[in-house]
Scaffold this motif. Structure first.
Motif, mmCIF file in Angstrom:
data_model
loop_
_atom_site.group_PDB
_atom_site.id
_atom_site.type_symbol
_atom_site.label_atom_id
_atom_site.label_comp_id
_atom_site.label_asym_id
_atom_site.label_seq_id
_atom_site.Cartn_x
_atom_site.Cartn_y
_atom_site.Cartn_z
ATOM 1 N N VAL A 1 44.826 12.953 29.615
ATOM 2 C CA VAL A 1 44.447 12.199 28.430
ATOM 3 C C VAL A 1 44.939 10.775 28.607
ATOM 4 O O VAL A 1 46.148 10.531 28.708
ATOM 5 N N ALA A 2 44.014 9.861 28.700
ATOM 6 C CA ALA A 2 44.372 8.457 28.915
ATOM 7 C C ALA A 2 44.572 7.780 27.579
ATOM 8 O O ALA A 2 43.728 7.863 26.688
ATOM 9 N N ALA A 3 45.700 7.127 27.447
ATOM 10 C CA ALA A 3 46.021 6.434 26.202
ATOM 11 C C ALA A 3 46.012 4.946 26.459
ATOM 12 O O ALA A 3 46.460 4.470 27.501
ATOM 13 N N GLY A 4 45.526 4.208 25.471
ATOM 14 C CA GLY A 4 45.553 2.768 25.570
ATOM 15 C C GLY A 4 44.252 2.216 26.086
ATOM 16 O O GLY A 4 43.479 2.883 26.748
ATOM 17 N N PRO A 5 43.996 0.923 25.834
ATOM 18 C CA PRO A 5 42.745 0.313 26.240
ATOM 19 C C PRO A 5 42.640 0.058 27.731
ATOM 20 O O PRO A 5 41.566 -0.172 28.251
ATOM 21 N N ARG A 6 43.767 0.122 28.478
ATOM 22 C CA ARG A 6 43.730 -0.174 29.900
ATOM 23 C C ARG A 6 43.429 1.053 30.754
ATOM 24 O O ARG A 6 43.366 0.975 31.975
ATOM 25 N N ALA A 7 43.339 2.221 30.113
ATOM 26 C CA ALA A 7 43.079 3.429 30.891
ATOM 27 C C ALA A 7 41.651 3.395 31.428
ATOM 28 O O ALA A 7 40.729 3.013 30.753
ATOM 29 N N GLY A 8 41.511 3.787 32.667
ATOM 30 C CA GLY A 8 40.194 3.784 33.262
ATOM 31 C C GLY A 8 40.121 4.766 34.401
ATOM 32 O O GLY A 8 40.997 5.611 34.574
ATOM 33 N N THR A 9 39.015 4.646 35.222
ATOM 34 C CA THR A 9 38.822 5.534 36.347
ATOM 35 C C THR A 9 39.808 5.203 37.460
ATOM 36 O O THR A 9 40.028 4.041 37.792
ATOM 37 N N ALA A 10 40.415 6.228 38.059
ATOM 38 C CA ALA A 10 41.358 6.018 39.153
ATOM 39 C C ALA A 10 40.618 5.465 40.370
ATOM 40 O O ALA A 10 39.507 5.871 40.688
ATOM 41 N N ALA A 11 41.266 4.530 41.050
ATOM 42 C CA ALA A 11 40.652 3.909 42.219
ATOM 43 C C ALA A 11 40.585 4.902 43.369
ATOM 44 O O ALA A 11 41.522 5.685 43.580
ATOM 45 N N PRO A 12 39.492 4.918 44.133
ATOM 46 C CA PRO A 12 39.421 5.801 45.312
ATOM 47 C C PRO A 12 40.510 5.445 46.312
ATOM 48 O O PRO A 12 40.892 4.275 46.463
ATOM 49 N N SER A 13 40.995 6.451 47.002
ATOM 50 C CA SER A 13 42.133 6.254 47.901
ATOM 51 C C SER A 13 41.737 6.056 49.356
ATOM 52 O O SER A 13 42.615 5.940 50.217
ATOM 53 N N GLY A 14 40.440 6.020 49.659
ATOM 54 C CA GLY A 14 40.024 5.959 51.057
ATOM 55 C C GLY A 14 39.814 4.571 51.615
ATOM 56 O O GLY A 14 39.501 4.444 52.808
#
Length: 387
Positions: free
Chosen positions: A175-188
Motif C-alpha cells: 500500500v503506497a502512501a503519499g503523493p510520491r508513491a509510484g511504480t518501482a523502477a526496473p532493476s535491469g
C-alpha cells in the motif's frame, strides 16, 4: 468445440495477428528447410550447414516472441472470469492459448513446406534460382528429419506462450502512501548497460581484420568465415539492450517529469513509468535488432563482392517484422490495460486532444532517447569491422 468457436468468432484484427504469427512461422520454417536442403546437396560441407542452422535461432526466437505478444493481446486471455464460467479455468485457458498458437504456426509451416517443394521442382516444373543452389534441388531430403526439424517452430512458440500465460499467484501489493508513491523502477538497467559495453568490447577485440578484403563478416547465404567472437559480441550487446529496455523506458518517463512539469508532461511521464515493465522489453528487442541490422548493412556496403544472400533477406524480414509487430502488440496491450485510467481521466474533464497529445509526447520521448542510443550502438559495433 468451444475453442474452435472462440477462434472462428474472433475479431478480424485478432485473426490478422494470428496470420502474422503464421507468416513468421512459415518464414522460419522455410529457413530451416533450406538448411536441410543445403545439407542434402552439399554433404561434404557439414560445418557450413550447421552454421546455417545456428543462424535460424534468431528468426525462431523472434517468432516465439511474436506468438507470445499475440497471445497476450487475445481478448480471451483478458476475460478469466467469463472463460471460467464457460469451463475454461486458468490452466485450460493457458492450454487453449498454446494450442491456438501451435495451430497458427502449423499453418505457416505447411505453406513453407509447399513453397520449398515447389522451388525444388517436386510439385511440377523445374528447379531454378534459389531452389537449384541453396535448397539442394535434385538431391533427396530426409522427410522424417525435415518434419522433426519443422516441429521445433510450433513447439517452441506454444511452449513460450504457455510459460508466459501460466497461472501465477497474485503478488501482495504494498500500500503506497503519499503523493510520491509510484511504480518501482526496473532493476535491469545497470546490468543491461554493462552487458552492452562488454559485448562491444568483445566485438572490438575479435573484429580486428574482419573488414580486410576477403575477411568481411558473412551472414545467411554467405556464411563461410563468420568470426565467432564478433557474433558473440553482437549477441551479448543485443541481450544487454533487451535487458536495459524497461529501465530505458522508465528513464524516459523520469525525464518527462523532471523540473517543474505541467499536467501534460506529468501525465505522459507517469504513464511511461507505469508501462515500462510491459513495453520495455519488446522495445529493447526492437532496438537490438535495429542496431544489428544497421551494423550489418554498413559492413556489407563496404564490399561489393559480398552481397546479401536471398536467405539473408528472408531472415531479416522475419526478424524485423516479428520484433516490430511485437512492439505494436505490447503497445496495444498497454492501451487495453489503462482503459480504466483513461475513462477516469475523461470523467475528470480531460479532453480527447489532451490524451492524444500525451500519447504523442510519450512516443516522441521514446524516439529521442532510444533512437540515438540504437544508432550509437550500431556505430560502435561497426568501427572495428571497418577499421
Amino acid at each position: 468445440m468451444l475453442a474452435l468457436r472462440l477462434a472462428r468468432s474472433s475479431h478480424p484484427l485478432v485473426q490478422l495477428r494470428r496470420l502474422f504469427v503464421a507468416a513468421a512461422a512459415g518464414g522460419t520454417g522455410f529457413l530451416l528447410l533450406s538448411t536441410v536442403g543445403h545439407a542434402a546437396g552439399h554433404p561434404t560441407t557439414a560445418a557450413d550447414s550447421l552454421v546455417r542452422l545456428l543462424w535460424c535461432a534468431a528468426p525462431l526466437a523472434a517468432t516465439a516472441q511474436l506468438a507470445v505478444s499475440v497471445a497476450r493481446t487475445d481478448p480471451a486471455a483478458r476475460l478469466p472470469r467469463g472463460m471460467a464460467a464457460a469451463g475454461l479455468g486458468p490452466v485450460r485457458l493457458t492450454l487453449f492459448a498454446a494450442s491456438t498458437t501451435a495451430v497458427s504456426c502449423v499453418l505457416g509451416i505447411v505453406l513453407a513446406l509447399l513453397v520449398f517443394l515447389r522451388l525444388r521442382g517436386k510439385l511440377g516444373g523445374s528447379a531454378a534460382g534459389i531452389g537449384a543452389d541453396l535448397l539442394g534441388a535434385g538431391h533427396p531430403v530426409p522427410l522424417i528429419g525435415a518434419l522433426l526439424l519443422l516441429s521445433v517452430v510450433p513447439l517452441t512458440a506454444a511452449a513460450a506462450t504457455a510459460v508466459s500465460l501460466r497461472p501465477r499467484r497474485p503478488r501482495r501489493q504494498a500500500v503506497a502512501a503519499g503523493p510520491r508513491a509510484g511504480t518501482a523502477a526496473p532493476s535491469g538497467l545497470p546490468w543491461g548497460i554493462a552487458l552492452t559495453a562488454a559485448g562491444l568490447a568483445i566485438e572490438a577485440y575479435a573484429g580486428r581484420g574482419v573488414g580486410a578484403p576477403g575477411g568481411l563478416l558473412s551472414l545467411p547465404g554467405r556464411l563461410i568465415g563468420s568470426p565467432p567472437g564478433v557474433l558473440a559480441g553482437w549477441a551479448l550487446s543485443a541481450f544487454g539492450l533487451v535487458l536495459a529496455g524497461p529501465g530505458l523506458v522508465h528513464v524516459c518517463g523520469l525525464l518527462l517529469c523532471t523540473g517543474r512539469p505541467g499536467a501534460l508532461r506529468l501525465l505522459s511521464g507517469r504513464m511511461l513509468q507505469e508501462e515500462s515493465h510491459r513495453v520495455g522489453r519488446p522495445l529493447g528487442v526492437l532496438c537490438a535488432v535495429a542496431s544489428a541490422v544497421c551494423a550489418a548493412v554498413q559492413v556489407h556496403q563496404s564490399s561489393a563482392s559480398r552481397p546479401f544472400g536471398p536467405l539473408t533477406a528472408i531472415g531479416t524480414a522475419v526478424v524485423l517484422g516479428c520484433v516490430t509487430a511485437s512492439a505494436l502488440a505490447a503497445a496495444l496491450e498497454s492501451r487495453s490495460a489503462r482503459v480504466h485510467t483513461m475513462s477516469a481521466l475523461r470523467r475528470l474533464g480531460a479532453s480527447a486532444s489532451v490524451l492524444h497529445r500525451a500519447a504523442a509526447l510519450r512516443a516522441l520521448a521514446l524516439v529521442l532517447v532510444l533512437g540515438p542510443l540504437t544508432w550509437a550502438v550500431a556505430e560502435l559495433a561497426t568501427m572495428p569491422l571497418l577499421a
